[in-house]
Write a protein that holds these residues in place. Structure first.
Motif, PDB file in Angstrom:
ATOM      1  N   VAL A 196       0.875  -1.183   0.000  1.00  0.00           N
ATOM      2  CA  VAL A 196       0.000   0.000   0.000  1.00  0.00           C
ATOM      3  C   VAL A 196       0.903   1.221   0.000  1.00  0.00           C
ATOM      4  O   VAL A 196       1.975   1.211   0.609  1.00  0.00           O
ATOM      5  CB  VAL A 196      -0.928   0.044   1.238  1.00  0.00           C
ATOM      6  CG1 VAL A 196      -1.812   1.290   1.208  1.00  0.00           C
ATOM      7  CG2 VAL A 196      -1.792  -1.196   1.332  1.00  0.00           C
ATOM      8  N   VAL A 219      -4.370  -0.244  -3.824  1.00  0.00           N
ATOM      9  CA  VAL A 219      -5.614  -0.598  -3.116  1.00  0.00           C
ATOM     10  C   VAL A 219      -6.823  -0.708  -4.058  1.00  0.00           C
ATOM     11  O   VAL A 219      -7.925  -0.927  -3.592  1.00  0.00           O
ATOM     12  CB  VAL A 219      -5.937   0.428  -2.009  1.00  0.00           C
ATOM     13  CG1 VAL A 219      -4.825   0.471  -0.976  1.00  0.00           C
ATOM     14  CG2 VAL A 219      -6.195   1.812  -2.583  1.00  0.00           C
ATOM     15  N   PRO A 251     -10.057  -2.569  -0.655  1.00  0.00           N
ATOM     16  CA  PRO A 251      -8.947  -3.189  -1.387  1.00  0.00           C
ATOM     17  C   PRO A 251      -9.198  -4.668  -1.660  1.00  0.00           C
ATOM     18  O   PRO A 251      -9.615  -5.416  -0.765  1.00  0.00           O
ATOM     19  CB  PRO A 251      -7.755  -3.012  -0.441  1.00  0.00           C
ATOM     20  CG  PRO A 251      -8.136  -1.896   0.470  1.00  0.00           C
ATOM     21  CD  PRO A 251      -9.615  -2.000   0.626  1.00  0.00           C
ATOM     22  N   LYS A 262      -4.595  -4.788   3.760  1.00  0.00           N
ATOM     23  CA  LYS A 262      -4.297  -3.570   3.007  1.00  0.00           C
ATOM     24  C   LYS A 262      -5.058  -2.371   3.587  1.00  0.00           C
ATOM     25  O   LYS A 262      -4.515  -1.270   3.698  1.00  0.00           O
ATOM     26  CB  LYS A 262      -4.636  -3.759   1.527  1.00  0.00           C
ATOM     27  CG  LYS A 262      -3.614  -4.577   0.746  1.00  0.00           C
ATOM     28  CD  LYS A 262      -4.093  -4.781  -0.682  1.00  0.00           C
ATOM     29  CE  LYS A 262      -3.008  -5.396  -1.542  1.00  0.00           C
ATOM     30  NZ  LYS A 262      -2.012  -4.397  -1.977  1.00  0.00           N
TER      31      LYS A 262
END
Length: 282
Positions: A196, A219, A251, A262
């Protein structure tokens, strides 16, 4: 693997490249730095009939401060941008992102325009472009048009560039004393694609922030604006901004991590980037 057979043409001007694109349309691919294209060719994920090499075109590798904008030519290499005093002073978010892009060999060949046009949702520069609310200069047979970053990314590896057009430059707003920048990403190893990442821009408003733009990468199918979190951050609550990410993103799972992880990491990065911007430094 080896790529499927293709023809090759070396464009000598933007007009020449546009002519070739008009002749071949979806059967053509543009070659700039080739750091993404070579991989897709070798894996036969891309099988163009012709490869149009842009590297012989003069005038697309410049960086210039024009009024309140910084114009970056599509053929500017990452390594050149990383060493540019103009970018360091006037677009510090790009300078902050540069060390995170791949490895030196990739940065030596990869281009700014190639990264923006390829629109990899896990890449740093498309998110920076979105956070800065830049403009893309897109040239075709009818001339050059400008498209804002908010309207540029259309879907997974899809942009506002038509099959018979090419990206020639991007324009980014020059920094002013009240602007604040933040950048952070999390990856398993330096140079890997980020699990991320977050690029952010805001303006100082007393002890707080206004005009916040949060652009996440890794994402979704495109760089993702976290608009609900932006509003919460403007109100002054980082906790509310982190909670608001539930409304801004969902995500998907991928080969690196699950969607819920994430989402958690997106909140971790938001706290780090907010601290960067609140601290008043780039």
């Amino acid at each position: 693997m080896k790529p499927a057979p293709f023809a090759y043409a070396k464009a000598r001007s933007v007009e020449d490249a546009v002519r070739l694109l008009n002749e071949h349309g979806d059967n053509a691919k543009l070659l700039a730095g080739g750091q993404s294209l070579m991989a897709t060719l070798n894996m036969r994920l891309s099988q163009p009939a012709i490869l149009i090499d842009l590297n012989g075109i003069p005038g697309l590798d410049g960086i210039a401060l024009n009024g309140g904008d910084v114009a970056i030519g599509a053929l500017v290499r990452h390594a050149t941008a990383a060493k540019s005093d103009v970018i360091a002073r006037h677009v510090p978010l790009i300078a902050m992102a540069m060390p995170h892009i791949g490895h030196p060999a990739i940065r030596n060949r990869g281009t700014i325009g190639g990264s923006i046009a390829f629109a990899d949702p896990a890449a740093e520069l498309p998110a920076c472009f979105l956070a800065l609310n830049g403009e893309a200069e897109i040239t075709g047979k009818n001339g050059t048009r400008r498209v804002t970053a908010d309207d540029f990314f259309r879907g997974l590896y899809e942009t506002a560039i038509a099959a018979d057009e090419m990206l020639t430059a991007i324009r980014l707003p020059s920094a002013t004393p009240d602007m604040r920048y933040g950048f952070a990403e999390l990856s398993r190893r330096h140079g890997d694609y980020a699990l991320v990442g977050l690029a952010a821009v805001a303006r100082a408003d007393g002890a707080g922030l206004k005009d916040v733009r949060l652009a996440y990468f890794g994402v979704g199918l495109t760089p993702v604006r976290a608009t609900v979190a932006e509003a919460a951050l403007i109100r002054g609550s980082i906790d509310d901004a982190v909670e608001a990410l539930d409304y801004d993103m969902a995500p998907p799972d991928d080969v690196q991590e699950t969607g819920p992880v994430k989402r958690h990491l997106a909140g971790v990065l938001l706290r780090r980037v907010a601290a960067q911007m609140m601290g008043g430094g780039a």
